[in-house]
Design an enzyme around this catalytic site. Structure first.
Site, PDB file in Angstrom:
ATOM      1  N   GLY A  66      25.239 -17.166  -5.784  1.00  0.00           N
ATOM      2  CA  GLY A  66      25.279 -17.515  -7.196  1.00  0.00           C
ATOM      3  C   GLY A  66      25.157 -16.330  -8.139  1.00  0.00           C
ATOM      4  O   GLY A  66      26.016 -16.108  -9.002  1.00  0.00           O
ATOM      5  N   ALA A  67      24.090 -15.564  -7.996  1.00  0.00           N
ATOM      6  CA  ALA A  67      23.767 -14.548  -8.999  1.00  0.00           C
ATOM      7  C   ALA A  67      24.882 -13.517  -9.136  1.00  0.00           C
ATOM      8  O   ALA A  67      25.367 -13.249 -10.240  1.00  0.00           O
ATOM      9  CB  ALA A  67      22.442 -13.872  -8.636  1.00  0.00           C
ATOM     10  N   ILE A  98      19.841  -4.907  -8.330  1.00  0.00           N
ATOM     11  CA  ILE A  98      18.963  -6.018  -8.668  1.00  0.00           C
ATOM     12  C   ILE A  98      19.089  -6.274 -10.161  1.00  0.00           C
ATOM     13  O   ILE A  98      18.708  -5.432 -10.983  1.00  0.00           O
ATOM     14  CB  ILE A  98      17.502  -5.709  -8.261  1.00  0.00           C
ATOM     15  CG1 ILE A  98      17.431  -5.491  -6.737  1.00  0.00           C
ATOM     16  CG2 ILE A  98      16.569  -6.834  -8.705  1.00  0.00           C
ATOM     17  CD1 ILE A  98      17.935  -6.648  -5.889  1.00  0.00           C
ATOM     18  N   LYS A 135      24.560  -8.004  -5.034  1.00  0.00           N
ATOM     19  CA  LYS A 135      24.806  -8.953  -3.943  1.00  0.00           C
ATOM     20  C   LYS A 135      23.744 -10.050  -4.001  1.00  0.00           C
ATOM     21  O   LYS A 135      22.886 -10.053  -4.875  1.00  0.00           O
ATOM     22  CB  LYS A 135      24.770  -8.212  -2.601  1.00  0.00           C
ATOM     23  CG  LYS A 135      25.959  -7.247  -2.447  1.00  0.00           C
ATOM     24  CD  LYS A 135      26.043  -6.596  -1.071  1.00  0.00           C
ATOM     25  CE  LYS A 135      25.000  -5.527  -0.895  1.00  0.00           C
ATOM     26  NZ  LYS A 135      25.321  -4.616   0.254  1.00  0.00           N
ATOM     27  N   GLY A 136      23.808 -10.965  -3.069  1.00  0.00           N
ATOM     28  CA  GLY A 136      22.849 -12.062  -3.058  1.00  0.00           C
ATOM     29  C   GLY A 136      21.475 -11.583  -2.645  1.00  0.00           C
ATOM     30  O   GLY A 136      21.328 -10.580  -1.957  1.00  0.00           O
ATOM     31  N   VAL A 137      20.455 -12.338  -3.060  1.00  0.00           N
ATOM     32  CA  VAL A 137      19.099 -11.989  -2.645  1.00  0.00           C
ATOM     33  C   VAL A 137      18.253 -13.242  -2.401  1.00  0.00           C
ATOM     34  O   VAL A 137      17.197 -13.173  -1.800  1.00  0.00           O
ATOM     35  CB  VAL A 137      18.449 -11.045  -3.691  1.00  0.00           C
ATOM     36  CG1 VAL A 137      18.045 -11.804  -4.942  1.00  0.00           C
ATOM     37  CG2 VAL A 137      17.269 -10.299  -3.109  1.00  0.00           C
ATOM     38  N   GLU A 183      18.377 -15.748  -0.436  1.00  0.00           N
ATOM     39  CA  GLU A 183      18.099 -16.250   0.916  1.00  0.00           C
ATOM     40  C   GLU A 183      17.640 -15.159   1.867  1.00  0.00           C
ATOM     41  O   GLU A 183      17.032 -15.426   2.894  1.00  0.00           O
ATOM     42  CB  GLU A 183      19.341 -16.962   1.467  1.00  0.00           C
ATOM     43  CG  GLU A 183      19.699 -18.147   0.603  1.00  0.00           C
ATOM     44  CD  GLU A 183      20.881 -18.962   1.099  1.00  0.00           C
ATOM     45  OE1 GLU A 183      20.998 -20.112   0.666  1.00  0.00           O
ATOM     46  OE2 GLU A 183      21.690 -18.454   1.899  1.00  0.00           O
ATOM     47  N   ILE A 213      18.951 -23.173 -10.553  1.00  0.00           N
ATOM     48  CA  ILE A 213      18.152 -24.071  -9.708  1.00  0.00           C
ATOM     49  C   ILE A 213      16.711 -23.562  -9.583  1.00  0.00           C
ATOM     50  O   ILE A 213      16.033 -23.777  -8.584  1.00  0.00           O
ATOM     51  CB  ILE A 213      18.819 -24.265  -8.331  1.00  0.00           C
ATOM     52  CG1 ILE A 213      18.966 -22.939  -7.564  1.00  0.00           C
ATOM     53  CG2 ILE A 213      20.197 -24.897  -8.502  1.00  0.00           C
ATOM     54  CD1 ILE A 213      19.489 -23.137  -6.112  1.00  0.00           C
TER      55      ILE A 213
END
Lengths: 731, 320
Positions: A511-512, A615, A687-689, A691, A468
């Site tokens: 997502g990632a 990352i 992990k997510g980043v 947001e 996205i």
């Protein structure tokens, strides 16, 4: 692959491809216009007719009649579909409100009809000729009014307690009790809702712009009343979603209905002025925060209550959830009330819950630090927790909030901040610094992928994961390249197709990490096949296009000499993952200048220090964080859907009147990632980043404005009309 | 957008004649506002007369030492003109404070004067709007009015003229030159060009049907220090909450006009005379009789503070 113990050393740890600052591999396609977005699949659908949506002109009521005669007679019109001739429609699981009005109208600009014509211009002109006669009824449009009689939100959302909040709060020697408000927000992504629908017999193919392919596929099938396996959803490129495209929306449904009626493929894009009211939005909140602390700054009572509104059967904006986890404190209350409103459907927008929740909580923490005479960085550090305060045996898998704060303070020059507000001047500008913690949970999600090795040694990854604008193509290619020991450009990534394995999709910053973990799982399976085919044993090493094991080195492509190898798997999480609390952390530092005359606030510097596990790609992760910081500036200083409480609509429903930051608003932004790898999260240790970067920014700006001016504003956005009368006298 | 026919006029009188004689006809220059409004059917012309070939794109000196700005001079070219930058700095500053670089490349001088209000209710054809549809009522009154007018408004309309360029022109006492279908020329002081809404908010200006703007003239330069202070929530690409165009002389006298507050650039000459007494005296006079709403009452103290900022800058520059 079941992830049921901490990830040991694995191929990802080599960090030959993963962790590299690789520019996005789909960048050239996008900059040359070759990446087709939802509305642009001309090659696949050369003969599409055009659809235009008619939006409801009232917010609440009943459609008495629809006169389509003038529209039908207009040049080029092929078909018009309303609820009357759409046949029986279901409602998607993820939709609160039906996507085609009739006979009831549930909110302003809810779709009433779709007009299909030969050209875009003809469709738009004819749509304006559809005459709808409404019986308008009274609606509930005033959140403050509606909250007076609102009920607790359903289930655990209604009230969560630890210890005894009231008595601890009453006994606390230092207390804060303050109310904060956040307004409704619209996603304002660049690409509007858009779809092309084409029927082949009873099978439907939809090219659309959707973050969650499988949800969209299922809900489109449900809405149309056809089997899910008759629906193909394709969404290879998405021009921004921010949660607005998590769900099936009217564009896909109406394109499908229009195509059926016109017996032609139909393409349809929602007009910008319709987006704010037709689609979902982030609901406004009314928050009350009570904090109690000892004189030396230990929090003993933390109370966070929030009220929001939504359509019947909707949900609350979960603004209190981070407060359950961010700081230590033995006595806690987190409660939400949910009012019924007839405004458009409230739903997810980037960091739902945490974004508005942190906007309030992190002002409250700043206010409390001041009451205690403590530095706000030190106050946060003092109240850090390594466990879920409600469940002290449950540790955070990894939590370096303290280091984010201390590293950030050092880098930003926080020590130079004048603790007394309103003291620093630069000509006409009042200068201030602010800080806030950043916090956003990380969510583990099942995610699948298929990986293929072809005879020429190239690798293809297929998953219904979406990109996205986040960089999914790139990080998935990096993951497969790392796992199979090939260069990134030997990997082709195919996304956003419902015929591919179901992935975590893009949302909730899940997502990632999950999608790449799913690719990891599929690659593990493919490695086994390769090793077996080459007779190299299970501990073979994949590097530089070769596979080495048992003293032998073989070219990877040799494994596919007799035909391509393909493996499919998914990452799944179970009891092991339930033992930990997964979250991401950060610290935001902001310097602002406030015009002492006019009250105009302009940012001077921003810094985010983030701790979000490994990352995968520092460039795309940084892009996510600076984009989120920018969005945070918008919510701090300008973004607000203005509610007309008489007519029940968001009045400023275009991008001239709903202001989001432009380049001139955004100063130098610095982003620092702590070097982490969370082995309890997933095999990627990521992990997510996406947001995290948004959560807390608004409060950091608010706190900086307070430090600059001595004026505390608790109502977002912090526009000058809210504090002009409290600025220094000018004559 | 409704279907329309289109032609390109060859000379100004011909253009005026076509528009005057054809109901539903309109001029189009840069189209930066008109086309947007046509897409949402706020404007529904049946015929467009494109004036871009009329050769009204020059800036020339006038005999009395002023400047004559052709109607089709783009905002970009006008703001960048050396003579304007040197002698009419307030005009350059106002123009570059507006819109975006792309829009200023396309927007014309005459079109900028004719841009329509940005009242959100005007933009939504489901809402009552006397300006869009005379007699239908005004949904803005009692509604969301933070951006709307505080003075010169009426019981039928509380919209503002949203532009920046015209506010500077008002301070400079510009004159709008026109020609009509019969070839008759007219000079209209900028002070009289935009109407107060009264009971006809559908009529933005005093132009008659088919009357075409050919130029805007600026009188000879008046010296002084030139300021355009535009206050807005967003740093760029936003309409003014309040703007202040001012020319301040070394002795503290000067002229001031306000944008974002009224149906026209708001200047009260009697208030100009109070400039030596400071911002509060000026705005007290200029906004006498103001009728703000609860949402936009802040514009009154904001106007005072914005002017005070300008006067402080002027004083600083005098000291320097």
């Amino acid at each position: 692959m079941k992830f049921d113990s901490p990830a040991g050393t694995n191929p990802i740890d080599r960090k030959q491809a993963v962790g590299r600052a690789l520019p996005r591999i789909d960048g050239p396609l996008k900059t040359t216009g070759l990446a087709p977005y939802a509305y642009e699949h001309h090659r696949e659908v050369p003969n599409a007719a055009y659809g235009a949506i008619v939006g409801a002109g009232v917010a609440k009521g009943t459609i008495r009649s629809i006169d389509t005669s003038a529209a039908r007679a207009a040049p080029g019109v092929l078909a018009i579909v309303t609820a009357q001739d759409a046949g029986k429609l279901g409602k998607g699981k993820m939709n609160t409100v039906k996507l085609l009005a009739g006979p009831s109208v549930d909110h302003y600009h809810q779709a009433v009809a779709v007009v299909v014509a030969e050209t875009f211009e003809q469709a738009r002109a004819a749509a304006a000729l559809v005459r709808v006669d409404y019986a308008r009824t009274k609606g509930r449009f005033d959140l403050d009014d509606a909250l007076k009689t609102a009920r607790p939100a359903p289930g655990d959302d209604g009230e969560a307690r630890v210890g005894s909040f009231e008595s601890a709060y009453a006994a606390a020697p230092v207390k804060l009790d303050a109310e904060y408000t956040t307004p409704d927000h619209t996603h304002a992504m660049m690409e509007p809702f858009a779809s092309i629908a084409a029927w082949n017999g009873d099978a439907l193919t939809v090219w659309t712009s959707n973050q969650m392919i499988d949800w969209g596929r299922g809900d489109l099938a449900t809405t149309l009343g056809i089997p899910k396996d008759k629906v193909t959803v394709l969404s290879p490129y998405v021009g921004g979603g921010f949660g607005g495209k998590l769900f099936l929306r009217a564009d896909a449904v109406l394109a499908a209905l229009g195509a059926k009626a016109a017996k032609r493929p139909v393409k349809l894009a929602m007009s910008r002025p319709m987006m704010a009211n037709n689609a979902t939005h982030r609901p406004a909140t009314r928050q009350r925060i009570r904090l109690g602390a000892t004189r030396d700054g230990m929090l003993t009572a933390i109370g966070h209550e929030s009220g929001s509104g939504d359509q019947p059967d909707g949900g609350p904006e979960a603004a209190v959830n981070q407060t359950k986890l961010l700081y230590a404190g033995a006595n806690r209350l987190a409660a939400m009330r949910l009012a019924v409103l007839d405004l458009p459907e409230g739903n997810a927008m980037r960091a739902p819950g945490e974004a508005p929740g942190m906007m309030a909580l992190e002002i409250a923490i700043d206010e409390m630090a001041e009451k205690l005479g403590m530095d706000p960085v030190a106050f946060r550090i003092k109240n850090d927790t390594q466990v879920d305060p409600a469940e002290p045996t449950k540790r955070f898998s990894q939590r370096q909030l303290v280091r984010c704060l201390t590293d950030g303070a050092d880098r930003f020059g926080w020590a130079k901040r004048n603790t007394k507000p309103g003291q620093v001047r630069d000509g006409k500008w009042l200068i201030g610094m602010g800080v806030a913690a950043a916090f956003r949970n990380h969510v583990n999600m099942t995610s699948g992928a298929r990986v293929q090795l072809s005879q020429d040694g190239r690798v293809t990854v297929e998953t219904d994961m979406t990109d996205i604008g986040t960089g999914s193509y790139t990080i998935i290619a990096q993951t497969a390249a790392e796992m199979l020991g090939v260069p990134v450009d030997a990997v082709e990534v195919r996304l956003g197709n419902s015929s591919y394995p179901v992935s975590a999709g893009s949302g909730g910053q899940w997502g990632a990490a999950n999608a790449t973990a799913g690719v990891y799982a599929a690659c593990v399976k493919l490695r086994e096949q390769v090793a077996q085919r080459l007779g190299l044993g299970t501990d073979a090493v994949f590097a530089e296009g070769r596979v080495t094991g048992g003293g032998r080195t073989v070219a990877l492509r040799d494994a596919a000499a007799q035909g391509p190898l393909s493996a499919e798997d998914k990452i799944e999480f179970g009891d092991f993952s339930k033992q930990y609390q997964f979250a991401t952390f950060g610290a935001h530092f902001v310097e602002v200048a406030v015009d002492a005359y006019t009250g105009v606030t302009r940012l001077r510097r921003m810094l985010a220090v983030c701790a979000a596990g490994r990352i995968i790609n520092p460039i795309s992760a940084r892009s996510q964080v600076i984009g989120a910081m920018t969005m945070g500036v918008g919510s701090a200083l300008m973004e607000e859907l203005a509610v007309d409480k008489r007519f029940g609509l968001f009045v400023n429903h275009d991008l001239a009147s709903y202001e989001v930051p432009v380049h001139a608003d955004i100063p130098h932004q610095e982003v620092v990632f702590l070097d982490e790898a969370d082995d309890k999260a997933n095999p990627m240790k990521a992990k997510g980043v996406g947001e995290l970067g948004l959560c807390g920014v608004g409060a950091a700006v608010a706190n900086a404005i307070y430090n600059a001016t001595g004026v505390r504003v608790r109502d977002y956005p912090i526009t000058l009309d809210k504090y002009l009368d409290r600025l220094p006298a000018i004559v | 957008m409704r279907a329309f026919t289109y032609e390109r006029a060859k000379d100004p009188v011909e253009a005026a004649r076509i528009v005057a004689s054809r109901p539903g006809a309109k001029f189009i220059a840069g189209g930066t506002n008109l086309l947007d409004l046509m897409k949402i059917e706020v404007e529904t012309p049946t015929h467009l007369v494109d004036v871009q070939d009329l050769k009204l794109d020059r800036i020339e000196k006038t005999r009395d030492g002023g400047l004559r700005i052709g109607a089709l001079v783009t905002n970009t070219d006008l703001a960048a003109d050396d003579r304007v930058r040197r002698d009419y700095g307030v005009l350059t500053r106002a123009i570059v404070a507006g819109a975006s670089g792309q829009l200023r490349n396309k927007a014309s001088t005459a079109g900028n004067l004719l841009q329509r209000t940005r009242c959100p209710y005007f933009y939504d054809t489901n809402m009552a709007c006397n300006k869009r549809k005379p007699g239908s009522g005004c949904a803005a009154i009692g509604g969301y009015s933070r951006q709307l007018g505080v003075i010169g408004v009426s019981n039928d309309c509380i919209a503002t003229f949203p532009g920046d360029m015209a506010v500077a022109m008002r301070v400079l006492d510009a004159v709008v030159e026109t020609v009509d279908a019969s070839g008759q020329r007219r000079s209209i002081a900028i002070a009289d060009f935009h109407r107060l809404w009264g009971d006809r908010p559908d009529q933005d200006t005093v132009l008659r049907p088919g009357e075409l703007i050919t130029a805007v003239t600026l009188p000879r330069p008046i010296g002084g220090r030139h300021f355009y202070e535009k206050v807005r929530d967003r740093a760029s690409y936003a309409y003014a909450l309040v703007s202040v165009a001012a020319v301040i002389q070394r002795d503290g006298t000067g002229r001031v006009a306000f944008g974002g507050v009224a149906p026209r650039p708001w200047r009260v000459e009697a208030a100009d005379a109070l400039l030596p007494q400071g911002a509060a005296a000026v705005t007290a006079r200029a906004f006498q009789g103001a009728t703000p709403t609860k949402d936009n009452a802040f514009k009154l103290p904001l106007a005072t503070r914005a002017l005070a900022s300008v006067l402080a800058q002027a004083a600083d520059q005098n000291r320097a």
